[in-house]
Design a protein around this motif. Structure first.
Motif, mmCIF file in Angstrom:
data_model
loop_
_atom_site.group_PDB
_atom_site.id
_atom_site.type_symbol
_atom_site.label_atom_id
_atom_site.label_comp_id
_atom_site.label_asym_id
_atom_site.label_seq_id
_atom_site.Cartn_x
_atom_site.Cartn_y
_atom_site.Cartn_z
ATOM 1 N N GLY A 151 0.811 -1.204 0.000
ATOM 2 C CA GLY A 151 0.000 0.000 0.000
ATOM 3 C C GLY A 151 0.845 1.255 0.000
ATOM 4 O O GLY A 151 2.043 1.221 0.322
ATOM 5 N N LEU A 152 0.249 2.374 -0.351
ATOM 6 C CA LEU A 152 0.954 3.651 -0.362
ATOM 7 C C LEU A 152 1.383 4.037 1.052
ATOM 8 O O LEU A 152 0.611 3.892 2.008
ATOM 9 C CB LEU A 152 0.067 4.746 -0.940
ATOM 10 N N ALA A 153 2.584 4.538 1.171
ATOM 11 C CA ALA A 153 3.126 4.886 2.487
ATOM 12 C C ALA A 153 2.252 5.892 3.232
ATOM 13 O O ALA A 153 2.000 5.713 4.441
ATOM 14 C CB ALA A 153 4.554 5.413 2.335
ATOM 15 N N PRO A 154 1.758 6.963 2.596
ATOM 16 C CA PRO A 154 0.905 7.911 3.346
ATOM 17 C C PRO A 154 -0.370 7.256 3.871
ATOM 18 O O PRO A 154 -0.820 7.575 4.971
ATOM 19 C CB PRO A 154 0.580 8.993 2.310
ATOM 20 N N LEU A 155 -0.955 6.340 3.093
ATOM 21 C CA LEU A 155 -2.187 5.687 3.535
ATOM 22 C C LEU A 155 -1.910 4.725 4.687
ATOM 23 O O LEU A 155 -2.681 4.640 5.647
ATOM 24 C CB LEU A 155 -2.826 4.943 2.363
ATOM 25 N N ARG A 156 -0.790 4.017 4.623
ATOM 26 C CA ARG A 156 -0.424 3.130 5.731
ATOM 27 C C ARG A 156 -0.189 3.935 7.007
ATOM 28 O O ARG A 156 -0.550 3.505 8.105
ATOM 29 C CB ARG A 156 0.822 2.340 5.354
ATOM 30 N N ALA A 157 0.402 5.114 6.872
ATOM 31 C CA ALA A 157 0.638 5.965 8.041
ATOM 32 C C ALA A 157 -0.687 6.439 8.651
ATOM 33 O O ALA A 157 -0.834 6.511 9.880
ATOM 34 C CB ALA A 157 1.505 7.160 7.649
ATOM 35 N N ILE A 158 -1.668 6.738 7.791
ATOM 36 C CA ILE A 158 -2.974 7.169 8.282
ATOM 37 C C ILE A 158 -3.638 6.059 9.096
ATOM 38 O O ILE A 158 -4.149 6.283 10.204
ATOM 39 C CB ILE A 158 -3.865 7.596 7.096
ATOM 40 N N PHE A 159 -3.625 4.841 8.572
ATOM 41 C CA PHE A 159 -4.231 3.725 9.292
ATOM 42 C C PHE A 159 -3.471 3.413 10.589
ATOM 43 O O PHE A 159 -4.078 3.023 11.595
ATOM 44 C CB PHE A 159 -4.290 2.488 8.403
ATOM 45 N N ALA A 160 -2.153 3.572 10.566
ATOM 46 C CA ALA A 160 -1.366 3.322 11.777
ATOM 47 C C ALA A 160 -1.719 4.320 12.868
ATOM 48 O O ALA A 160 -1.888 3.951 14.044
ATOM 49 C CB ALA A 160 0.124 3.384 11.446
ATOM 50 N N ARG A 161 -1.845 5.601 12.525
ATOM 51 C CA ARG A 161 -2.217 6.623 13.515
ATOM 52 C C ARG A 161 -3.610 6.354 14.062
ATOM 53 O O ARG A 161 -3.858 6.537 15.258
ATOM 54 C CB ARG A 161 -2.165 8.019 12.873
ATOM 55 N N GLN A 162 -4.517 5.913 13.213
ATOM 56 C CA GLN A 162 -5.881 5.630 13.659
ATOM 57 C C GLN A 162 -5.912 4.502 14.676
ATOM 58 O O GLN A 162 -6.713 4.521 15.619
ATOM 59 C CB GLN A 162 -6.730 5.257 12.438
ATOM 60 N N ALA A 163 -5.016 3.521 14.517
ATOM 61 C CA ALA A 163 -5.019 2.350 15.404
ATOM 62 C C ALA A 163 -4.419 2.653 16.765
ATOM 63 O O ALA A 163 -4.793 2.026 17.758
ATOM 64 C CB ALA A 163 -4.281 1.196 14.747
ATOM 65 N N GLY A 164 -3.469 3.572 16.848
ATOM 66 C CA GLY A 164 -2.870 3.883 18.144
ATOM 67 C C GLY A 164 -1.373 4.048 18.055
ATOM 68 O O GLY A 164 -0.731 3.647 17.070
#
Length: 485
Positions: A151-164
Motif C-alpha cells: 500500500g501507499l506509504a501515506p495511507l499506511r501511516a494514516i491507518f497506523a495513527r488511527q489504530a494507536g
C-alpha cells in the motif's frame, strides 16, 4: 457422379440417420459406410469432416464417429447440469452464502423502505468530498503507476495513527475493503477443516468467508458486556482453535461494546491458547457521539491481534479501501498472499483515499455522520416503542448502523396460542408491507437461542422513512396475529 455430389448425397443420408440416434451413439465405421453406400474412402472422409464442422458429430481417433450434442434452440434454457460433476468434492459452496453479507443483493422495488443492508444511504455519504478527492488524485503525475504491494506509504501511516501509538506504518497492509481482507485472513491463518471461534451472534459475511476458506465456525455466547471470557477459554480448550474472530466495538448485529475489563482478558486468553484474535473494527468511524474505546491492537505487543478496518462503511460502498494490521510472520504471510491474489490495490483509489481523509472535509463529514446516525437510531427506537410497545430493541447502541430486535413469543390472537413467530415469517410479512429487514437466524453460526431481526437505520432515505417503517412493521406484526403489547 462427381466426388462433390457423392459427398452431398452421403451427408444427407447420414444426417437422416443421425436424427434417429441418441447423443453419444456411434455411427457406422468408414469401412461399413464404404460398403453400404458404394462410395470411396475420400467421399466418406469428406462427409464426416463436413458433419463434424457443422457440429453434428464428433470424431475420436482410434475409436470412431459419434453423434454430438444437439445445438440449443434460441428459446431453450441453458443446461449446466454437467457442472455438478465437475464441481463435486467441495465441502462447502461459497455461492450458498452469497446473501450472507451486509450488502443488498440488488435494488429494492420502488416504495420498499430499506432497513436491511449495511451501508449508508447516498445522502449520508460524502459524495462531493469523494468526487473532489478522486479528481485531485487523478491529476497526480504518478496516479497510474504501480502501487506497492503493501500500500501507499501515506495511507499506511494514516491507518497506523488511527489504530494507536503502538502501531507503525510497517505493521499495515492496505486491502481492497474489509470483506476481501477477511477472506485473505481466514485462508492465511487457519488450515482448512479447522475451527474458528466467533461471537454468537456475529457478522454473516465473516461466517461466509470462514466457510468458503474451509473453516468450521464455533459459537461463543455473548452477554451485555460482549463475548464471555469464561466460555471463550472453554471453547479454546475443547476445540483446539487457533483463531478468534470478534467485533469488540459496536458489534454487528447487537451494537455491544466489549467491556473494558474484558478487552485485555480476551487477548490474554487467546495468547495463552497460542491463537490469533481477528479484531474487526468496522465501526470505528460510526460512533454516535460518545467515547470510542481504543482498539485491541493498540495494547497488543505480542502479535496476537490482527486488526481489520475499512473506510467503506463511513464513506461509500465503492470506496473499497481497508487495512490489516499485524506483526511478525503472519504479516509476511499476508503480504505473500497479496502478491498471489491481486498484486496490489488500485493506486488511484488509494490516492483518492489519502486525499479524502487528509482534508478538513473528512472530519466535518464524520461529525455530521455521527449526529445523523444518533438521530436516526433514536427516531427508529422511539417509533418502534410507539407502534410496537413491548418489542423494544435489545439495547440502544452507542454506535453502528443497526438495532437488534428480539421478537415476542406470545401472539395476541388466542387462536394462535402456542405458535412461534419466526424471523423469516416476520421478514416476509414486513416485505409484504413494504419494509426490508434482515432475519436474525443467519447471524448465528449454530442454533439461534432466540428469535431476532436486525433493523438498519442508515440505508433509509430519512427519519420520516424510519417512522413510516415502524408503522409498517406494526402492520406486519398484526398480520401474523401479534400486537405490540
Amino acid at each position: 457422379m462427381s466426388d462433390s455430389s457423392s459427398t452431398e448425397v452421403l451427408v444427407a443420408l447420414l444426417r437422416a440417420q443421425i436424427a434417429g440416434l441418441a447423443v453419444g451413439e456411434r455411427l457406422p465405421s468408414s469401412r461399413d459406410l464404404i460398403a453400404r453406400h458404394g462410395v470411396g474412402p475420400v467421399t466418406v472422409s469428406r462427409a464426416i469432416a463436413q458433419l463434424a464442422a457443422e457440429g453434428a458429430v464428433v470424431t475420436r481417433p482410434g475409436s470412431g464417429t459419434y453423434v454430438a450434442r444437439r445445438p440449443r434452440r434460441a428459446d431453450e434454457a441453458p443446461d449446466t447440469s454437467w457442472q455438478a460433476v465437475a464441481l463435486s468434492g467441495r465441502d462447502h459452496d461459497p455461492a450458498a452464502d452469497a446473501d450472507e453479507t451486509d450488502g443488498q443483493s440488488g435494488a429494492l422495488p420502488p416504495g420498499v423502505i430499506a432497513l436491511s443492508g449495511g451501508y449508508l444511504h447516498e445522502n449520508l455519504q460524502p459524495t462531493r468530498a469523494l468526487g473532489a478527492a478522486l479528481a485531485r488524485a487523478a491529476r497526480r503525475p504518478d496516479a497510474w503507476h504501480r502501487a506497492p504491494a503493501t500500500g501507499l506509504a501515506p495511507l499506511r501511516a494514516i491507518f497506523a495513527r488511527q489504530a494507536g501509538s503502538g502501531v507503525s506504518p510497517e505493521d499495515v497492509l492496505v486491502t481492497g475493503g474489509g470483506q476481501g481482507a477477511l477472506s485473505m485472513l481466514f485462508r492465511a491463518v487457519a488450515v482448512p477443516g479447522s475451527p474458528v471461534l466467533v461471537e454468537s451472534p456475529t457478522y454473516p459475511g465473516a461466517l461466509a468467508a470462514a466457510r468458503a476458506a474451509g473453516l468450521r465456525p464455533v459459537p461463543v455466547p455473548m452477554d451485555d458486556d460482549g463475548i464471555r471470557p469464561d466460555l471463550l477459554a472453554d471453547a479454546f480448550a475443547m476445540t483446539g482453535a487457533r483463531l478468534l474472530y470478534c467485533q469488540p466495538t459496536f458489534h454487528n448485529p447487537t451494537g455491544t461494546v466489549l467491556a473494558p475489563d474484558r478487552r485485555r482478558q480476551v487477548v490474554d486468553i487467546a495468547r495463552a491458547a497460542g491463537a490469533f484474535v481477528i479484531e474487526d473494527d468496522f465501526a470505528r468511524h460510526l460512533g454516535h457521539g460518545g467515547s470510542v474505546p481504543r482498539p485491541l491492537v493498540a495494547d497488543d505487543r505480542d502479535g496476537t491481534v490482527v486488526h481489520l478496518t475499512s473506510l467503506t462503511k463511513p464513506a461509500s460502498p465503492s470506496l473499497r479501501i481497508g487495512a490489516l494490521i499485524a506483526r511478525g510472520p503472519v504479516m509476511r504471510r499476508l503480504q505473500g498472499m497479496r502478491r498471489v491474489d491481486d498484486f496490489f490495490v488500485a493506486r488511484p483509489l488509494q490516492e483518492a483515499a489519502v486525499e479524502l481523509v487528509s482534508t478538513p472535509a473528512w472530519d466535518r463529514h464524520l461529525r455530521a455522520l455521527s449526529a445523523a446516525l444518533r438521530d436516526r437510531c433514536a427516531t427508529l427506537a422511539d417509533a418502534l416503542e410507539r407502534e410496537l410497545p413491548g418489542w423494544t430493541p435489545v439495547r440502544l447502541p452507542g454506535g453502528g448502523l443497526h438495532l437488534w430486535l428480539r421478537l415476542p413469543a406470545v401472539p395476541a390472537d388466542a387462536a394462535l396460542a402456542g405458535t412461534v413467530l419466526t424471523d423469516s415469517a416476520f421478514a416476509d410479512a414486513a416485505r409484504a408491507q413494504g419494509v426490508a429487514v434482515n432475519a436474525g437466524r443467519r447471524y448465528f453460526p449454530a442454533e439461534a437461542p432466540n428469535t431476532h431481526v436486525r433493523l438498519g437505520f442508515a440505508a433509509a432515505a430519512d427519519t420520516a422513512e424510519l417512522t413510516e417503517a415502524a408503522r409498517r412493521l406494526a402492520a406486519a406484526a398484526r398480520s401474523l396475529g401479534y400486537s405490540g403489547g
